[in-house]
Design a protein around this motif. Structure first.
Motif, short mmCIF file in Angstrom:
data_model
loop_
_atom_site.label_atom_id
_atom_site.label_comp_id
_atom_site.label_asym_id
_atom_site.label_seq_id
_atom_site.Cartn_x
_atom_site.Cartn_y
_atom_site.Cartn_z
N UNK A 202 0.84 -1.20 0.00
CA UNK A 202 0.00 0.00 0.00
C UNK A 202 0.88 1.25 0.00
N UNK A 203 2.01 1.18 0.70
CA UNK A 203 2.95 2.30 0.67
C UNK A 203 3.51 2.50 -0.74
N UNK A 204 3.77 1.40 -1.46
CA UNK A 204 4.21 1.52 -2.85
C UNK A 204 3.14 2.20 -3.69
N UNK A 205 1.88 1.81 -3.51
CA UNK A 205 0.78 2.40 -4.27
C UNK A 205 0.69 3.90 -4.03
N UNK A 206 0.67 4.28 -2.76
CA UNK A 206 0.51 5.69 -2.43
C UNK A 206 1.73 6.49 -2.85
N UNK A 207 2.92 5.92 -2.65
CA UNK A 207 4.14 6.63 -3.04
C UNK A 207 4.21 6.88 -4.53
N UNK A 208 3.84 5.88 -5.32
CA UNK A 208 3.84 6.05 -6.77
C UNK A 208 2.77 7.05 -7.19
N UNK A 209 1.60 6.97 -6.56
CA UNK A 209 0.53 7.92 -6.87
C UNK A 209 0.96 9.34 -6.55
N UNK A 210 1.65 9.53 -5.43
CA UNK A 210 2.14 10.87 -5.06
C UNK A 210 3.08 11.42 -6.12
N UNK A 211 3.91 10.58 -6.69
CA UNK A 211 4.87 11.05 -7.69
C UNK A 211 4.19 11.34 -9.03
N UNK A 212 3.15 10.57 -9.33
CA UNK A 212 2.42 10.83 -10.57
C UNK A 212 1.61 12.11 -10.47
N UNK A 213 0.98 12.32 -9.32
CA UNK A 213 0.14 13.50 -9.08
C UNK A 213 -0.21 13.52 -7.58
N UNK A 214 0.29 14.50 -6.83
CA UNK A 214 0.03 14.52 -5.39
C UNK A 214 -1.43 14.40 -5.01
N UNK A 215 -2.32 14.99 -5.79
CA UNK A 215 -3.74 14.90 -5.48
C UNK A 215 -4.26 13.47 -5.66
N UNK A 216 -3.65 12.72 -6.59
CA UNK A 216 -4.02 11.32 -6.75
C UNK A 216 -3.64 10.54 -5.50
N UNK A 217 -2.47 10.81 -4.96
CA UNK A 217 -2.07 10.16 -3.73
C UNK A 217 -3.03 10.45 -2.60
N UNK A 218 -3.44 11.70 -2.48
CA UNK A 218 -4.40 12.06 -1.44
C UNK A 218 -5.74 11.38 -1.67
N UNK A 219 -6.18 11.34 -2.91
CA UNK A 219 -7.44 10.67 -3.24
C UNK A 219 -7.38 9.20 -2.83
N UNK A 220 -6.25 8.55 -3.11
CA UNK A 220 -6.11 7.13 -2.80
C UNK A 220 -6.15 6.91 -1.30
N UNK A 221 -5.53 7.77 -0.54
CA UNK A 221 -5.55 7.63 0.92
C UNK A 221 -6.97 7.68 1.46
N UNK A 222 -7.79 8.53 0.87
CA UNK A 222 -9.16 8.69 1.35
C UNK A 222 -10.08 7.59 0.81
#
Length: 234
Positions: A202-222
């Motif tokens: 899950x950390x890999x998922x969120x970390x990659x999402x953050x690098x692609x687009x920070x808002x995507x990372x935040x969306x995934x966390x929620x």
């Protein structure tokens, strides 16, 4: 006269009898029995939990896969603006690159060329819209674009632009994407995740999402159900 069942009562599942092995097979259920110390009810609960968290991970993986392929498409389109679009210029984008594998010389770009060729066919042929071709390409295609074999031909001139400055190809992209590709294969084949480092994935998922687009990372966390399911593992 039998009293009516209260509307808020929880439905009762059937006992975890022999029907479970008929359904799952004895070897498959044995994995969960071992994890549950032969408690059949708990083993079945673990199987249900495994199915639920697999579905939650598949949800998150789909979000990140779509983000990754679109980011790579933009980067490749900028590097090979065409015409034709890069999806129709496979022989140029994935020109032969030979590496020694044991005693054989192998063209590491042969497989991506084949994948791209089949995606074009499945999308409707050379007249297909580029977006349709991109959507036909499997996660395995995108996964290997960040490998060391493609560093000089793809990462340096194009793909690094899909990520913020300071992104390390091996540490921040290829490592996580490779682990997520392995996870996706396990989830797609309904494999047990009982010993998988789900927190790490899950950390890999969120970390990659953050690098692609920070808002995507935040969306995934929620939006993700993974953390909640981890908290209630039987």
């Amino acid at each position: 006269m039998t009293a009516p069942t209260p509307p808020d009562s929880a439905p009762v599942l059937p006992p975890a009898g022999d029907w479970v092995e008929t359904w799952l097979s004895a070897p498959r259920f044995a994995v969960y029995l071992a994890a549950a110390e032969s408690d059949r009810s708990r083993a079945l609960a673990l199987y249900e939990w495994n199915a639920q968290i697999s579905a939650a991970l598949l949800h998150d993986l789909a979000h990140v896969e779509v983000g990754l392929r679109n980011a790579y498409d933009r980067a490749l389109s900028a590097r090979w603006p065409g015409p034709p679009h890069w999806t129709l210029a496979g022989e140029r984008v994935f020109a032969p690159v030979y590496r020694t594998r044991g005693r054989r010389r192998v063209d590491v770009n042969e497989k991506p060329r084949d994948n791209l060729r089949h995606a074009v066919i499945n999308a409707g042929g050379p007249a297909a819209r580029p977006g349709k071709v991109v959507a036909e390409l499997m996660f395995g295609f995108w996964r290997y674009l960040s490998s060391a074999a493609h560093e000089k031909a793809l990462w340096v001139p194009a793909l690094h632009r899909a990520f913020p400055r300071g992104t390390d190809r091996a540490i921040h992209v290829d490592g996580p994407v490779g682990r997520l590709h392995t996870l996706r294969n396990r989830v797609a084949h309904h494999e047990p995740l009982l010993t998988t480092d789900i927190v790490g994935r899950f950390a890999d998922l969120v970390g990659l999402a953050d690098r692609l687009e920070p808002q995507l990372g935040q969306h995934l966390r929620v939006a993700s159900n993974v953390p909640g399911l981890l908290a209630i593992r039987p």
